[in-house]
Design a protein around this motif. Structure first.
Motif, PDB file in Angstrom:
ATOM      1  N   PRO A  54      20.172  52.684  24.293  1.00 11.45           N
ATOM      2  CA  PRO A  54      18.927  53.386  24.636  1.00 11.45           C
ATOM      3  C   PRO A  54      19.152  54.776  25.218  1.00 11.45           C
ATOM      4  CG  PRO A  54      19.346  51.576  26.166  1.00 11.45           C
ATOM      5  CD  PRO A  54      20.323  51.424  25.051  1.00 11.45           C
ATOM      6  N   GLN A  55      20.275  54.973  25.917  1.00 13.91           N
ATOM      7  CA  GLN A  55      20.551  56.307  26.459  1.00 13.91           C
ATOM      8  C   GLN A  55      20.872  57.289  25.341  1.00 13.91           C
ATOM      9  OE1 GLN A  55      23.510  54.986  29.443  1.00 13.91           O
ATOM     10  NE2 GLN A  55      22.140  55.819  30.989  1.00 13.91           N
ATOM     11  N   ASN A  56      21.613  56.832  24.338  1.00 12.80           N
ATOM     12  CA  ASN A  56      21.862  57.684  23.179  1.00 12.80           C
ATOM     13  C   ASN A  56      20.552  58.022  22.474  1.00 12.80           C
ATOM     14  OD1 ASN A  56      24.643  58.044  23.339  1.00 12.80           O
ATOM     15  ND2 ASN A  56      25.097  56.212  22.142  1.00 12.80           N
ATOM     16  N   ALA A  61      17.536  50.822  19.043  1.00 14.44           N
ATOM     17  CA  ALA A  61      17.160  50.622  20.440  1.00 14.44           C
ATOM     18  C   ALA A  61      15.667  50.840  20.634  1.00 14.44           C
ATOM     19  CB  ALA A  61      17.951  51.574  21.333  1.00 14.44           C
ATOM     20  N   ALA A  62      15.069  50.039  21.507  1.00 11.85           N
ATOM     21  CA  ALA A  62      13.649  50.197  21.819  1.00 11.85           C
ATOM     22  C   ALA A  62      13.458  51.404  22.729  1.00 11.85           C
ATOM     23  CB  ALA A  62      13.126  48.938  22.506  1.00 11.85           C
ATOM     24  N   ILE A  63      12.230  51.922  22.723  1.00 13.00           N
ATOM     25  CA  ILE A  63      11.913  53.023  23.633  1.00 13.00           C
ATOM     26  C   ILE A  63      11.620  52.416  25.004  1.00 13.00           C
ATOM     27  CG2 ILE A  63      10.410  55.008  24.041  1.00 13.00           C
ATOM     28  CD1 ILE A  63      10.035  55.200  21.043  1.00 13.00           C
ATOM     29  N   SER A  64      12.678  52.145  25.721  1.00 13.03           N
ATOM     30  CA  SER A  64      12.649  51.459  27.010  1.00 13.03           C
ATOM     31  C   SER A  64      12.662  52.484  28.137  1.00 13.03           C
ATOM     32  CB  SER A  64      13.881  50.562  27.115  1.00 13.03           C
ATOM     33  OG  SER A  64      15.051  51.373  27.113  1.00 13.03           O
ATOM     34  N   LYS A  68      13.923  57.788  30.259  1.00 13.15           N
ATOM     35  CA  LYS A  68      14.606  58.589  31.277  1.00 13.15           C
ATOM     36  C   LYS A  68      15.616  59.533  30.632  1.00 13.15           C
ATOM     37  CE  LYS A  68      17.318  58.209  35.542  1.00 13.15           C
ATOM     38  NZ  LYS A  68      17.948  57.283  36.514  1.00 13.15           N
ATOM     39  N   ALA A  69      16.384  59.023  29.668  1.00 13.70           N
ATOM     40  CA  ALA A  69      17.387  59.858  29.005  1.00 13.70           C
ATOM     41  C   ALA A  69      16.744  60.975  28.187  1.00 13.70           C
ATOM     42  CB  ALA A  69      18.277  58.998  28.106  1.00 13.70           C
ATOM     43  N   ASN A 104      25.460  53.583  13.616  1.00 15.28           N
ATOM     44  CA  ASN A 104      25.757  52.820  14.828  1.00 15.28           C
ATOM     45  C   ASN A 104      26.940  53.412  15.580  1.00 15.28           C
ATOM     46  OD1 ASN A 104      27.647  50.421  15.879  1.00 15.28           O
ATOM     47  ND2 ASN A 104      25.507  49.898  16.263  1.00 15.28           N
ATOM     48  N   GLU A 105      26.915  53.285  16.921  1.00  7.75           N
ATOM     49  CA  GLU A 105      27.918  53.899  17.776  1.00  7.75           C
ATOM     50  C   GLU A 105      29.344  53.450  17.460  1.00  7.75           C
ATOM     51  OE1 GLU A 105      24.040  53.929  20.114  1.00  7.75           O
ATOM     52  OE2 GLU A 105      25.069  52.573  18.740  1.00  7.75           O
ATOM     53  N   THR A 106      29.533  52.239  16.948  1.00  3.08           N
ATOM     54  CA  THR A 106      30.889  51.750  16.665  1.00  3.08           C
ATOM     55  C   THR A 106      31.130  51.520  15.173  1.00  3.08           C
ATOM     56  OG1 THR A 106      30.153  49.484  17.100  1.00  3.08           O
ATOM     57  CG2 THR A 106      31.169  50.683  18.925  1.00  3.08           C
TER      58      THR A 106
END
Length: 267
Positions: free
Chosen positions: A133-135, A159-162, A167-168, A224-226
């Motif tokens: 979510p931060q990304n 990721a959901a908009i959490s 915040k990020a 995806n990050e990985t």
């Protein structure tokens, strides 16, 4: 008995009203958590449609501030039991008894974008399985600040908009242009038919970002990050480019890559 032409007019009117309401709610973003909701209400440029509160919330403190702001802005306030609120927030463990429906004018569905695409050689950032979510929030912030037209966001696998993502994004998610789609491969095929060039990043590509200058709209697909971009999505892309790396660095964070691409000027 109602004449057939009047029946048809009534049906068309009903269908028209349904489509109008559907478009309105497609632009709705439901956020949860006391601080994110308070900050959204404090931002006068963020249209708030409805505030949801658990009837078990204790009065005072931030809850009183939220209620006061909602009343000042003439926002409808609805009270629910905890189970009903959890259905609205979809996150009973983190909603803190508070949720809000925000009417984000720049959030839309893919079919609406395809029906009225921007003029010229626009660019989009498409996300394939970005789960941090931060990304996601940092990507939204960079793209919103850039000349890039918006973000293509699949409903599944992202990721959901959490509160973390909000915040990020430093609150820019409410101003961002998010184009929602059900299925990313189908969306890329539709954009290709529109005349766009869809491309992924690969360290094995012979073409560098500086050399890549197609005279078409562009869709940059980030994975995806990985695991990177999935095979199914990669197969929908006609171009594969790389960002040259120095000093033995193999890759960049996906949010940094998104910023580089978003600020790249189209030809």
């Amino acid at each position: 008995m109602t004449p057939r032409h009047e029946q048809g007019d009534a049906q068309n009117d009903t269908q028209g009203n349904y489509q109008k309401r559907k478009r309105f709610f497609d632009r709705m973003l439901t956020i949860y958590g006391r601080k994110p909701v308070l900050e959204a209400l404090q931002d006068g440029q963020t249209p708030c449609y409805r505030l949801h509160l658990a009837d078990s919330n204790k009065p005072g403190g931030i809850i009183s501030d939220i209620i006061a702001l909602a009343k000042r802005r003439n926002v409808e306030i609805c009270y629910h039991d905890r189970l009903a609120l959890s259905r609205i927030s979809r996150n009973s463990k983190q909603d803190q008894g508070v949720a809000a429906d925000l009417a984000c004018p720049n959030h839309l569905q893919l079919e609406d974008f395809l029906a009225n695409p921007p003029a010229g050689n626009f660019s989009l950032i498409a996300l394939d399985g970005v789960t941090n979510p931060q990304n996601l929030g940092m990507i939204i912030r960079s793209v919103t600040a850039s000349p890039c037209h918006g973000i293509l966001l699949p409903k599944q696998g992202t990721a959901a908009i959490s509160p973390l993502a909000i915040k990020a994004s430093a609150g820019t998610v409410f101003k961002s242009r998010l184009i929602h789609c059900d299925n990313l491969p189908q969306a890329l095929k539709a954009l290709t038919q529109l005349g766009a060039t869809c491309c992924t990043l690969s360290s094995h590509s012979k073409t560098t970002l500086a050399e890549f200058k197609p005279a078409t709209p562009l869709v940059y697909v980030l994975g995806n990050e990985t695991e990177g971009v999935s095979r199914q999505v990669s197969d929908c892309c006609s171009a594969h480019i790389r960002i040259p790396m120095n000093n033995g660095v193999e890759s960049l964070n996906v949010a940094v890559t998104a910023a580089l691409l978003a600020f790249r000027q189209q030809t």
